[in-house]
Write a protein that holds these residues in place. Structure first.
Motif, PDB file in Angstrom:
ATOM      1  N   HIS A   1       7.346  -2.113  -4.964  1.00 22.60           N
ATOM      2  CA  HIS A   1       6.862  -1.901  -3.617  1.00 22.60           C
ATOM      3  C   HIS A   1       5.376  -0.755  -3.811  1.00 22.60           C
ATOM      4  O   HIS A   1       4.555  -1.082  -3.385  1.00 22.60           O
ATOM      5  N   HIS A   2       5.714   0.219  -4.567  1.00 21.76           N
ATOM      6  CA  HIS A   2       4.771   1.313  -4.854  1.00 21.76           C
ATOM      7  C   HIS A   2       3.630   0.600  -5.545  1.00 21.76           C
ATOM      8  O   HIS A   2       2.305   1.000  -4.946  1.00 21.76           O
ATOM      9  N   ASP A   3       3.644  -0.190  -6.358  1.00 18.05           N
ATOM     10  CA  ASP A   3       2.725  -1.034  -7.049  1.00 18.05           C
ATOM     11  C   ASP A   3       1.745  -1.813  -6.091  1.00 18.05           C
ATOM     12  O   ASP A   3       0.245  -1.531  -6.131  1.00 18.05           O
ATOM     13  N   VAL A   4       2.327  -2.478  -5.259  1.00 22.80           N
ATOM     14  CA  VAL A   4       1.639  -3.669  -4.218  1.00 22.80           C
ATOM     15  C   VAL A   4       0.782  -2.381  -3.496  1.00 22.80           C
ATOM     16  O   VAL A   4      -0.476  -2.604  -3.018  1.00 22.80           O
ATOM     17  N   VAL A   5       1.525  -1.189  -2.828  1.00 22.00           N
ATOM     18  CA  VAL A   5       0.884  -0.546  -1.745  1.00 22.00           C
ATOM     19  C   VAL A   5      -0.333   0.270  -2.563  1.00 22.00           C
ATOM     20  O   VAL A   5      -1.441   0.396  -1.972  1.00 22.00           O
ATOM     21  N   GLN A   6      -0.095   0.759  -3.753  1.00 24.63           N
ATOM     22  CA  GLN A   6      -1.492   1.543  -4.300  1.00 24.63           C
ATOM     23  C   GLN A   6      -2.567   0.467  -4.639  1.00 24.63           C
ATOM     24  O   GLN A   6      -3.491   0.928  -4.619  1.00 24.63           O
ATOM     25  N   ALA A   7      -2.045  -0.772  -5.167  1.00 19.05           N
ATOM     26  CA  ALA A   7      -3.362  -1.878  -5.238  1.00 19.05           C
ATOM     27  C   ALA A   7      -4.011  -1.941  -3.962  1.00 19.05           C
ATOM     28  O   ALA A   7      -5.133  -2.263  -3.903  1.00 19.05           O
ATOM     29  N   ILE A   8      -3.380  -1.883  -2.745  1.00 15.69           N
ATOM     30  CA  ILE A   8      -3.955  -2.303  -1.528  1.00 15.69           C
ATOM     31  C   ILE A   8      -4.825  -0.863  -1.020  1.00 15.69           C
ATOM     32  O   ILE A   8      -6.060  -0.779  -0.916  1.00 15.69           O
ATOM     33  N   ALA A   9      -4.165   0.314  -1.487  1.00 24.24           N
ATOM     34  CA  ALA A   9      -4.984   1.605  -1.053  1.00 24.24           C
ATOM     35  C   ALA A   9      -6.267   1.538  -1.831  1.00 24.24           C
ATOM     36  O   ALA A   9      -7.000   2.324  -1.550  1.00 24.24           O
ATOM     37  N   ALA A  10      -6.295   1.194  -2.990  1.00 24.14           N
ATOM     38  CA  ALA A  10      -7.557   1.096  -4.045  1.00 24.14           C
ATOM     39  C   ALA A  10      -8.699   0.264  -3.220  1.00 24.14           C
ATOM     40  O   ALA A  10      -9.889   0.498  -3.592  1.00 24.14           O
ATOM     41  N   ARG A  11      -8.288  -0.582  -2.236  1.00 23.55           N
ATOM     42  CA  ARG A  11      -9.286  -1.325  -1.946  1.00 23.55           C
ATOM     43  C   ARG A  11      -9.732  -1.239  -0.032  1.00 23.55           C
ATOM     44  O   ARG A  11     -10.536  -1.908   0.250  1.00 23.55           O
ATOM     45  N   ALA A  12      -8.712  -0.717   0.500  1.00 24.77           N
ATOM     46  CA  ALA A  12      -8.693  -0.614   1.809  1.00 24.77           C
ATOM     47  C   ALA A  12      -7.584   0.691   2.614  1.00 24.77           C
ATOM     48  O   ALA A  12      -6.824   0.726   1.805  1.00 24.77           O
ATOM     49  N   PRO A  13      -8.035   0.556   3.631  1.00 28.82           N
ATOM     50  CA  PRO A  13      -7.140   1.643   4.295  1.00 28.82           C
ATOM     51  C   PRO A  13      -5.654   1.005   4.418  1.00 28.82           C
ATOM     52  O   PRO A  13      -5.675   0.034   4.564  1.00 28.82           O
ATOM     53  N   VAL A  14      -4.667   1.710   4.528  1.00 21.98           N
ATOM     54  CA  VAL A  14      -3.376   1.341   4.388  1.00 21.98           C
ATOM     55  C   VAL A  14      -2.152   2.277   4.946  1.00 21.98           C
ATOM     56  O   VAL A  14      -2.358   3.459   4.766  1.00 21.98           O
ATOM     57  N   LEU A  15      -1.429   1.550   5.580  1.00 26.05           N
ATOM     58  CA  LEU A  15      -0.180   2.471   6.014  1.00 26.05           C
ATOM     59  C   LEU A  15       1.214   1.771   5.195  1.00 26.05           C
ATOM     60  O   LEU A  15       1.610   0.556   5.487  1.00 26.05           O
ATOM     61  N   PRO A  16       1.588   2.493   4.470  1.00 25.39           N
ATOM     62  CA  PRO A  16       2.775   2.017   3.392  1.00 25.39           C
ATOM     63  C   PRO A  16       3.995   1.665   4.425  1.00 25.39           C
ATOM     64  O   PRO A  16       4.183   2.826   5.331  1.00 25.39           O
ATOM     65  N   LEU A  17       4.854   0.927   4.349  1.00 26.66           N
ATOM     66  CA  LEU A  17       5.943   0.739   5.024  1.00 26.66           C
ATOM     67  C   LEU A  17       7.087   1.148   4.233  1.00 26.66           C
ATOM     68  O   LEU A  17       7.052   1.236   2.940  1.00 26.66           O
ATOM     69  N   ARG A  18       8.400   1.352   4.865  1.00 26.40           N
ATOM     70  CA  ARG A  18       9.721   1.721   4.044  1.00 26.40           C
ATOM     71  C   ARG A  18       9.908   0.659   3.070  1.00 26.40           C
ATOM     72  O   ARG A  18       9.786  -0.436   3.523  1.00 26.40           O
ATOM     73  N   MET A  19      10.599   1.128   1.841  1.00 24.95           N
ATOM     74  CA  MET A  19      11.222   0.219   1.039  1.00 24.95           C
ATOM     75  C   MET A  19      12.090  -0.773   1.801  1.00 24.95           C
ATOM     76  O   MET A  19      12.864  -0.240   2.691  1.00 24.95           O
ATOM     77  N   ALA A  20      12.178  -2.076   1.387  1.00 16.40           N
ATOM     78  CA  ALA A  20      13.045  -2.989   2.088  1.00 16.40           C
ATOM     79  C   ALA A  20      13.056  -3.199   3.551  1.00 16.40           C
ATOM     80  O   ALA A  20      13.911  -3.202   4.369  1.00 16.40           O
ATOM     81  N   THR A  21      11.665  -3.278   4.091  1.00 17.42           N
ATOM     82  CA  THR A  21      11.317  -3.623   5.370  1.00 17.42           C
ATOM     83  C   THR A  21      11.322  -5.028   5.408  1.00 17.42           C
ATOM     84  O   THR A  21      10.340  -5.726   4.961  1.00 17.42           O
ATOM     85  N   VAL A  22      12.317  -5.760   5.959  1.00 15.29           N
ATOM     86  CA  VAL A  22      12.586  -7.182   5.867  1.00 15.29           C
ATOM     87  C   VAL A  22      12.680  -7.709   7.297  1.00 15.29           C
ATOM     88  O   VAL A  22      13.234  -7.009   8.332  1.00 15.29           O
ATOM     89  N   TYR A  23      12.173  -8.956   7.495  1.00 15.24           N
ATOM     90  CA  TYR A  23      12.296  -9.666   8.705  1.00 15.24           C
ATOM     91  C   TYR A  23      12.754 -11.338   8.318  1.00 15.24           C
ATOM     92  O   TYR A  23      12.806 -11.739   7.209  1.00 15.24           O
ATOM     93  N   GLN A  24      13.452 -11.783   9.389  1.00 16.61           N
ATOM     94  CA  GLN A  24      14.098 -13.185   9.143  1.00 16.61           C
ATOM     95  C   GLN A  24      12.936 -14.239   8.612  1.00 16.61           C
ATOM     96  O   GLN A  24      13.456 -15.001   8.149  1.00 16.61           O
ATOM     97  N   ASP A  25      12.007 -13.792   9.365  1.00 11.16           N
ATOM     98  CA  ASP A  25      10.710 -15.071   8.983  1.00 11.16           C
ATOM     99  C   ASP A  25       9.510 -14.103   9.330  1.00 11.16           C
ATOM    100  O   ASP A  25       9.407 -13.316  10.007  1.00 11.16           O
ATOM    101  N   ASP A  26       8.225 -15.199   9.040  1.00  4.05           N
ATOM    102  CA  ASP A  26       7.042 -14.693   9.419  1.00  4.05           C
ATOM    103  C   ASP A  26       6.687 -14.684  10.800  1.00  4.05           C
ATOM    104  O   ASP A  26       6.166 -13.462  11.156  1.00  4.05           O
TER     105      ASP A  26
END
Length: 280
Positions: free
Chosen positions: A90-115
């Motif tokens: 989760h952290h690696d994904v967020v950091q990769a986004i942060a290196a390229r664009a503004p980002v709001l990290p969400l809590r670990m294990a934020t899941v939804y039933q579907d898209d």
């Protein structure tokens, strides 16, 4: 689109751009799943094309339902190895986004039933997320920690007591130990004041976290654990000022960590009269 038997795991909120999309193509989430953008679900309040709200998106990926449904998560949260793997990914994904664009990290294990349901959640909080992303643009999080060094907190050896007065000698030694520790704590208080003064010249926001304990600190005692939101054009001056000040406190270890995605500032702290911020 979800694969069969999966849930939608959301890592962060960001702005959907071509360059970031190209970068996502080379990244993977939990279980090596590919990442994708999810846009807000269409409704009657859609913003005008070309506005920042129109580009808002979740960064998401599929995860197995059998591992991330409510019952499974309760069990997994007691599995330290599983937690470490998910948190690191989760952290690696967020950091990769942060290196390229503004980002709001969400809590670990934020899941939804579907898209679709994830898109509905993004749509419901679109204005809040957009406002916060704009406030965090061109800012980065840095942490500052103060540790009492092992030598400073280790009590001095107690000298053997004279045969005639063992009780008196023991009490004198214990008093010397207390005075030594008190002096170190006073030094830590002065250091905290110095750091706060430096941050007041550079930081736009601060969050005070609880000091770390146990295995996270080893033999040293953590007495301050603050996070600061620093404009990118002031980051070097901030770090240099902290490093320079640290030399004046020989019994302390002052550590600057970062740069980090703004985990501590993803949502503004509620005021005393505010309702809790909504969460996905």
């Amino acid at each position: 689109m979800n694969t069969a038997g999966s849930l939608t795991y959301v890592y962060a909120v960001t702005y959907r751009t071509g360059p970031l999309g190209d970068s996502l193509a080379g990244l993977h989430g939990i279980g090596r799943a590919p990442l994708r953008f999810l846009s807000p679900t269409a409704d009657t309040t859609d913003p005008a094309p070309g506005t920042s709200e129109a580009a808002l998106a979740f960064v998401a990926g599929d995860v197995p339902e059998e591992d991330f449904n409510e019952a499974a998560l309760k069990n997994h949260f007691e599995d330290l190895r599983w937690l470490e793997h998910v948190a690191r990914t989760h952290h690696d994904v967020v950091q990769a986004i942060a290196a390229r664009a503004p980002v709001l990290p969400l809590r670990m294990a934020t899941v939804y039933q579907d898209d679709h349901r994830a898109g509905q959640a993004l749509s419901a909080q679109r204005a809040l997320f957009t406002q916060r992303l704009d406030q965090l643009r061109a800012h980065t999080e840095y942490g500052v920690k103060i540790y009492l060094t092992h030598d400073a907190t280790e009590p001095p050896p107690v000298a053997p007591a004279p045969p005639a007065s063992p009780g008196k000698a023991y009490l004198q030694a214990r008093r010397a130990q207390r005075h030594s520790r008190d002096a170190v704590y006073r030094q830590a208080e002065r250091a905290a004041g110095t750091i706060e003064a430096i941050a007041s010249r550079h930081a736009t926001q601060r969050v005070r976290h609880a000091p770390q304990r146990g295995e996270l600190t080893g033999p040293q005692e953590n007495v301050l654990n603050d996070a600061y939101l620093i404009p990118d054009d002031q980051a070097e001056q901030f770090q240099a000022a902290i490093a320079d000040a640290a030399g004046g406190f020989p019994d302390l270890r002052i550590e600057v960590t970062g740069p980090w995605a703004p985990y501590s500032f993803a949502m503004p702290a509620p005021g005393p009269d505010d309702a809790p911020e909504p969460s996905p």
